[in-house]
Write a protein that holds these residues in place. Structure first.
Motif, mmCIF file in Angstrom:
data_model
loop_
_atom_site.group_PDB
_atom_site.id
_atom_site.type_symbol
_atom_site.label_atom_id
_atom_site.label_comp_id
_atom_site.label_asym_id
_atom_site.label_seq_id
_atom_site.Cartn_x
_atom_site.Cartn_y
_atom_site.Cartn_z
ATOM 1 N N SER A 56 -9.921 8.354 15.873
ATOM 2 C CA SER A 56 -11.341 9.155 15.841
ATOM 3 C C SER A 56 -12.558 8.167 15.591
ATOM 4 O O SER A 56 -13.539 8.545 15.558
ATOM 5 C CB SER A 56 -11.278 10.162 14.719
ATOM 6 N N GLY A 57 -12.331 6.778 15.567
ATOM 7 C CA GLY A 57 -13.414 5.678 15.393
ATOM 8 C C GLY A 57 -13.786 5.189 13.934
ATOM 9 O O GLY A 57 -14.605 4.600 13.875
ATOM 10 N N TYR A 58 -12.590 5.460 13.035
ATOM 11 C CA TYR A 58 -12.885 5.018 11.646
ATOM 12 C C TYR A 58 -12.096 3.805 11.345
ATOM 13 O O TYR A 58 -11.037 3.815 12.001
ATOM 14 C CB TYR A 58 -12.467 6.254 10.518
ATOM 15 N N ALA A 59 -12.580 3.062 10.377
ATOM 16 C CA ALA A 59 -11.733 2.009 9.889
ATOM 17 C C ALA A 59 -11.117 2.444 8.612
ATOM 18 O O ALA A 59 -11.495 2.922 7.987
ATOM 19 C CB ALA A 59 -12.655 0.761 9.669
ATOM 20 N N VAL A 60 -9.802 2.157 8.591
ATOM 21 C CA VAL A 60 -8.829 2.884 7.660
ATOM 22 C C VAL A 60 -8.052 1.908 7.045
ATOM 23 O O VAL A 60 -7.248 1.165 7.578
ATOM 24 C CB VAL A 60 -7.880 3.987 8.321
ATOM 25 N N ASP A 61 -8.262 2.145 5.794
ATOM 26 C CA ASP A 61 -7.216 1.254 4.758
ATOM 27 C C ASP A 61 -6.030 2.343 4.430
ATOM 28 O O ASP A 61 -6.583 3.595 4.050
ATOM 29 C CB ASP A 61 -7.833 0.650 3.433
ATOM 30 N N VAL A 62 -4.932 1.800 3.631
ATOM 31 C CA VAL A 62 -3.973 2.694 3.073
ATOM 32 C C VAL A 62 -3.248 2.150 1.785
ATOM 33 O O VAL A 62 -2.986 1.009 1.811
ATOM 34 C CB VAL A 62 -2.715 2.953 4.137
ATOM 35 N N ALA A 63 -3.253 3.175 0.932
ATOM 36 C CA ALA A 63 -2.695 2.739 -0.174
ATOM 37 C C ALA A 63 -1.613 3.838 -0.584
ATOM 38 O O ALA A 63 -1.765 4.818 -0.174
ATOM 39 C CB ALA A 63 -3.605 2.838 -1.525
ATOM 40 N N VAL A 64 -0.397 3.228 -1.150
ATOM 41 C CA VAL A 64 0.828 4.072 -1.240
ATOM 42 C C VAL A 64 1.079 4.573 -2.772
ATOM 43 O O VAL A 64 1.959 5.337 -2.874
ATOM 44 C CB VAL A 64 1.978 3.648 -0.650
ATOM 45 N N THR A 65 0.432 4.075 -3.844
ATOM 46 C CA THR A 65 0.358 4.481 -5.065
ATOM 47 C C THR A 65 -0.914 4.557 -5.826
ATOM 48 O O THR A 65 -1.929 4.068 -5.203
ATOM 49 C CB THR A 65 1.401 3.300 -5.999
ATOM 50 N N ALA A 66 -0.751 5.230 -6.981
ATOM 51 C CA ALA A 66 -2.150 5.457 -7.564
ATOM 52 C C ALA A 66 -2.650 4.086 -8.243
ATOM 53 O O ALA A 66 -3.954 3.903 -8.053
ATOM 54 C CB ALA A 66 -1.769 6.432 -8.682
ATOM 55 N N PRO A 67 -2.153 3.065 -8.811
ATOM 56 C CA PRO A 67 -2.711 1.809 -9.054
ATOM 57 C C PRO A 67 -3.013 1.204 -8.044
ATOM 58 O O PRO A 67 -4.245 0.603 -7.992
ATOM 59 C CB PRO A 67 -1.317 1.140 -9.785
ATOM 60 N N ALA A 68 -2.284 1.250 -6.651
ATOM 61 C CA ALA A 68 -2.915 0.453 -5.686
ATOM 62 C C ALA A 68 -4.398 1.178 -5.159
ATOM 63 O O ALA A 68 -5.207 0.465 -4.645
ATOM 64 C CB ALA A 68 -1.960 0.340 -4.383
ATOM 65 N N ALA A 69 -4.450 2.462 -5.163
ATOM 66 C CA ALA A 69 -5.495 3.170 -4.670
ATOM 67 C C ALA A 69 -6.694 2.884 -5.727
ATOM 68 O O ALA A 69 -7.807 2.933 -5.257
ATOM 69 C CB ALA A 69 -5.196 4.563 -4.720
ATOM 70 N N ILE A 70 -6.454 2.906 -6.873
ATOM 71 C CA ILE A 70 -7.622 2.531 -7.987
ATOM 72 C C ILE A 70 -7.972 1.155 -7.793
ATOM 73 O O ILE A 70 -9.292 0.762 -7.798
ATOM 74 C CB ILE A 70 -6.960 2.805 -9.403
ATOM 75 N N GLU A 71 -7.052 0.333 -7.475
ATOM 76 C CA GLU A 71 -7.421 -1.363 -7.472
ATOM 77 C C GLU A 71 -8.407 -1.251 -6.034
ATOM 78 O O GLU A 71 -9.521 -1.954 -5.892
ATOM 79 C CB GLU A 71 -6.293 -2.048 -7.060
#
Length: 231
Positions: free
Chosen positions: A23-38
């Motif tokens: 859809s035209g977005y740049a997308v990062d992925v995190a799989v845990t809560a600590p990784a997402a917060i970082e």
């Protein structure tokens, strides 16, 4: 625009990432809560798609959402949850989520909700950007010059928008990659140069000034005045 998908199910995460990328977005992925917060502590995202149930913290997505709200109150958050209960929905909204989507969901609905949240975000109401006789409409992602409309691809828009939003500033290729491509990008090193060439071809007709200046060894610049010239 750059999005973060936080989802511990690798299959769902990959499907959502591919759908949003297409859809035209740049997308990062995190799989845990600590990784997402970082991730949200390092990067500024235009929107976060956040699973409610995550490993790594007792309250998973709730803790991540609250941290996002501490860092940036205006970042839209779309919460994903398999728990179709009033209590879960209230928890998500109380933590700061802007919307929620119950699993399983249709990908068309996911992308529609993402678009709707982005339209409501402060960035969607930014004024028209102008420089050197070129205007760029953030709402439509269309450039205009000398009475003609110039449609742009998602990456072309992301590069031009970042340059125009930072006038009179030399922007390096690595900074443009950080803004317009996701953090896992490992493609060829001259991708920015390629997209600058695409933009110049679209924006500049014979006799018109090239608004994108090259600073060899440093990066690219768009001047807010009318005396720019490409090197």
């Amino acid at each position: 625009m750059k999005l973060l998908v936080v989802e511990d199910d690798s299959r769902i995460a990959d499907i959502v990432r591919r759908t949003l990328t297409e859809s035209g977005y740049a997308v990062d992925v995190a799989v845990t809560a600590p990784a997402a917060i970082e991730a949200v502590e390092i990067e500024t995202y235009d929107l976060v798609v956040l699973d409610l149930m995550l490993p790594g913290r007792a309250r998973g997505g709730i803790d991540v959402c609250r941290r996002i709200r501490q860092l940036n109150p205006h970042t839209p958050v779309l919460m994903l949850t398999a728990l179709d209960s009033l209590h879960s929905k209230v928890d998500a909204l109380d933590a700061g989520a802007d919307d929620y989507l119950i699993k399983p969901f249709h990908l068309a609905e996911l992308t529609a909700r993402v678009r709707a949240l982005l339209r409501r975000s402060p960035r969607a109401h930014l004024p028209m950007l102008t420089a050197q006789g070129v205007s760029l409409d953030p709402a439509t992602r269309i450039a205009h010059r000398a009475g003609r409309s110039i449609p742009l691809t998602a990456k072309e828009y992301a590069v031009l928008e970042y340059l125009m939003r930072n006038p009179n500033t030399i922007i390096s290729s690595s900074e443009l990659i950080d803004h317009a491509w996701d953090s896992n990008y490992d493609g060829f090193s001259n991708v920015v140069q390629t997209y600058i060439r695409y933009l110049r071809k679209k924006l500049t007709l014979p006799g018109e000034v090239d608004i994108i200046q090259t600073r060899r060894g440093a990066g690219y610049l768009i001047s807010s005045s009318d005396d720019s010239s490409a090197e």
